[in-house]
Design a protein around this motif. Structure first.
Motif, PDB file in Angstrom:
ATOM      1  N   GLY A   1       0.397  -1.408   0.077  1.00 56.31           N
ATOM      2  CA  GLY A   1       0.148   0.009   0.068  1.00 56.31           C
ATOM      3  C   GLY A   1       0.511   0.722   0.208  1.00 56.31           C
ATOM      4  N   GLY A   2       0.252   2.176   0.355  1.00 52.84           N
ATOM      5  CA  GLY A   2       1.173   3.492   0.874  1.00 52.84           C
ATOM      6  C   GLY A   2       2.715   3.502   1.112  1.00 52.84           C
ATOM      7  N   ALA A   3       2.359   2.941   2.236  1.00 52.35           N
ATOM      8  CA  ALA A   3       3.797   2.835   3.270  1.00 52.35           C
ATOM      9  C   ALA A   3       4.568   1.232   2.579  1.00 52.35           C
ATOM     10  CB  ALA A   3       2.723   2.624   4.345  1.00 52.35           C
ATOM     11  N   GLY A   4       3.360   0.502   2.321  1.00 57.32           N
ATOM     12  CA  GLY A   4       4.648  -0.059   1.577  1.00 57.32           C
ATOM     13  C   GLY A   4       5.443   0.408   0.624  1.00 57.32           C
TER      14      GLY A   4
ATOM     15  N   VAL B   1       5.885  -9.272  -0.166  1.00 55.87           N
ATOM     16  CA  VAL B   1       4.217  -9.796  -0.270  1.00 55.87           C
ATOM     17  C   VAL B   1       3.894  -9.563  -0.443  1.00 55.87           C
ATOM     18  CG1 VAL B   1       3.645 -11.934   0.990  1.00 55.87           C
ATOM     19  CG2 VAL B   1       5.836 -11.894   0.272  1.00 55.87           C
ATOM     20  N   ASN B   2       2.313  -9.274  -1.039  1.00 55.27           N
ATOM     21  CA  ASN B   2       1.301  -8.697  -0.248  1.00 55.27           C
ATOM     22  C   ASN B   2      -0.522  -9.110  -1.530  1.00 55.27           C
ATOM     23  OD1 ASN B   2      -0.199  -6.103  -0.184  1.00 55.27           O
ATOM     24  ND2 ASN B   2      -0.623  -5.855  -1.768  1.00 55.27           N
ATOM     25  N   ARG B   3      -0.918  -9.168  -0.048  1.00 53.32           N
ATOM     26  CA  ARG B   3      -2.912  -9.667  -0.698  1.00 53.32           C
ATOM     27  C   ARG B   3      -2.676  -9.532  -2.705  1.00 53.32           C
ATOM     28  NH1 ARG B   3      -7.785  -7.864   2.610  1.00 53.32           N
ATOM     29  NH2 ARG B   3      -6.379  -5.717   1.539  1.00 53.32           N
ATOM     30  N   THR B   4      -2.624  -8.553  -2.346  1.00 56.12           N
ATOM     31  CA  THR B   4      -2.961  -7.963  -3.931  1.00 56.12           C
ATOM     32  C   THR B   4      -1.471  -7.994  -4.861  1.00 56.12           C
ATOM     33  OG1 THR B   4      -4.948  -6.819  -3.438  1.00 56.12           O
ATOM     34  CG2 THR B   4      -4.498  -6.546  -5.695  1.00 56.12           C
ATOM     35  N   GLN B   5      -1.180  -8.971  -5.500  1.00 54.84           N
ATOM     36  CA  GLN B   5      -0.426  -9.502  -5.991  1.00 54.84           C
ATOM     37  C   GLN B   5       0.484  -8.417  -7.055  1.00 54.84           C
ATOM     38  OE1 GLN B   5       1.429 -13.692  -6.096  1.00 54.84           O
ATOM     39  NE2 GLN B   5       2.793 -12.597  -7.862  1.00 54.84           N
ATOM     40  N   THR B   6      -0.730  -7.713  -7.428  1.00 48.99           N
ATOM     41  CA  THR B   6      -0.448  -6.910  -8.486  1.00 48.99           C
ATOM     42  C   THR B   6       0.204  -5.718  -8.355  1.00 48.99           C
ATOM     43  OG1 THR B   6      -2.757  -6.002  -8.661  1.00 48.99           O
ATOM     44  CG2 THR B   6      -2.394  -7.384 -10.527  1.00 48.99           C
ATOM     45  N   LYS B   7      -0.467  -5.234  -6.954  1.00 48.90           N
ATOM     46  CA  LYS B   7       0.454  -3.572  -6.767  1.00 48.90           C
ATOM     47  C   LYS B   7       2.535  -3.648  -5.636  1.00 48.90           C
ATOM     48  CE  LYS B   7      -3.458  -2.594  -3.644  1.00 48.90           C
ATOM     49  NZ  LYS B   7      -3.794  -1.768  -2.325  1.00 48.90           N
ATOM     50  N   ALA B   8       2.225  -5.599  -5.907  1.00 51.09           N
ATOM     51  CA  ALA B   8       4.065  -6.071  -5.464  1.00 51.09           C
ATOM     52  C   ALA B   8       4.331  -5.519  -6.934  1.00 51.09           C
ATOM     53  CB  ALA B   8       3.957  -7.170  -4.581  1.00 51.09           C
TER      54      ALA B   8
END
Ligand code: ATR
Length: 262
Positions: free
Chosen positions: A115-118, A136-143
């Motif tokens: 997210g923003g912080a990540g 690693v992120n729940r919504t992989q596309t953002k990662a």
């Protein structure tokens, strides 16, 4: 922490909290400016919106694409300008160094959250020349999006999406999982065991000990929560507004007293 710091330096200033609906953010900034405020801090969800609402972006805000601090400054033709800064990115690194004593150059880091912080943490870690960064992120596309940005901006950093196959030096949680006391740990220990890291940092500071930090402590790892990050982003904002050195000890004590009632 700011009011304690103002008192310690004998400044007749006040730090106040206001809840602002995002649709009123522009009016709130203009209002603060009109009323002679020295500056503002902004938090979720205002940090990205404010980028479009200040007169000037400091390099820090340009670089991280988010504004968490505004300074109102009178310029030569007597107009007041709003200058947007970002003090979050530096604070992450300062706290990691101070609280965990990790050397980031050449380190292998597993970052949870995009997210923003990540995003800010990922780019800042890359700029500190970590060797390997696993996102690693729940919504992989953002990662994946962040990984793409790092590949472009920091080609020497090995960046990958997903859990690493080998050990890391640090696991950093930048998700909001843990804010609620009954939240599960953001780390999927079936995919990556705590035994495969030396240190764990959780950006969450309330509760003081998330499920992730509890497990890290039980495993005998170096660990820290996000209080140091909160402290350092505040101290840097304090220095931007006042032009004086922030009294860090006073600010830390005030945070601990107010957040943990120590
Ligand atoms: P912030 O500005 O604090 O980073 P954010 O941008 O809303 O806030 O990001 C929240 C982060 O926590 C995201 O990485 C989010 O994952 P998604 O990108 O998939 O939404 C993560 N997060 C929030 N709730 C979660 C949950 N229940 N399980 C796993 N991840 C979660």
């Amino acid at each position: 922490m700011h009011n304690a710091a103002f008192a310690a330096l004998g400044l007749n200033w006040r730090y106040l909290a206001f809840e602002v609906d995002p649709k009123n953010l522009r009016a709130a900034i203009a209002g603060a400016q009109a009323m002679g405020f020295a500056g503002l801090n902004l938090t979720v969800p205002h940090k990205l919106l404010a980028v479009e609402m200040v007169d000037v972006l400091d390099e820090s805000a340009k670089k991280w694409g988010a504004v968490n601090t505004i300074k109102f400054e009178r310029d030569s033709d007597d107009k007041i300008r709003a200058i947007g800064y970002n003090t979050d990115a530096d604070a992450i690194i300062q706290s990691l160094r101070e609280d965990l004593k990790v050397e980031l150059r050449g380190a292998k880091v597993l970052l949870l959250g995009a997210g923003g912080a990540g995003r800010t943490a990922a780019l800042k870690l890359a700029s500190e020349n970590v060797a390997e960064l696993y996102l690693v992120n729940r919504t992989q596309t953002k990662a994946e999006e962040i990984a793409g940005e790092i590949k472009k901006q920091f080609p020497s950093v090995k960046v990958a999406v997903g859990y690493p196959k080998s050990n890391v030096d640090l696991i950093l949680n930048a998700t909001s999982l843990g804010l609620k006391t009954d939240d599960a740990s953001p780390l999927d220990e079936k995919q990556f065991s705590l035994e495969q890291t030396h240190a764990v940092y959780d950006m969450i500071y309330r509760p003081a000990e998330t499920a992730l930090l509890k497990s890290a402590k039980a495993a005998g790892l170096k660990s820290a929560n996000g209080l140091g990050m909160l402290l350092h982003q505040g101290a840097e904002a304090f220095e931007i507004w006042t032009g004086q050195t922030a009294p860090l000890d006073v600010m830390r004590r005030a945070l601990e007293e107010n957040i943990y009632r120590k």
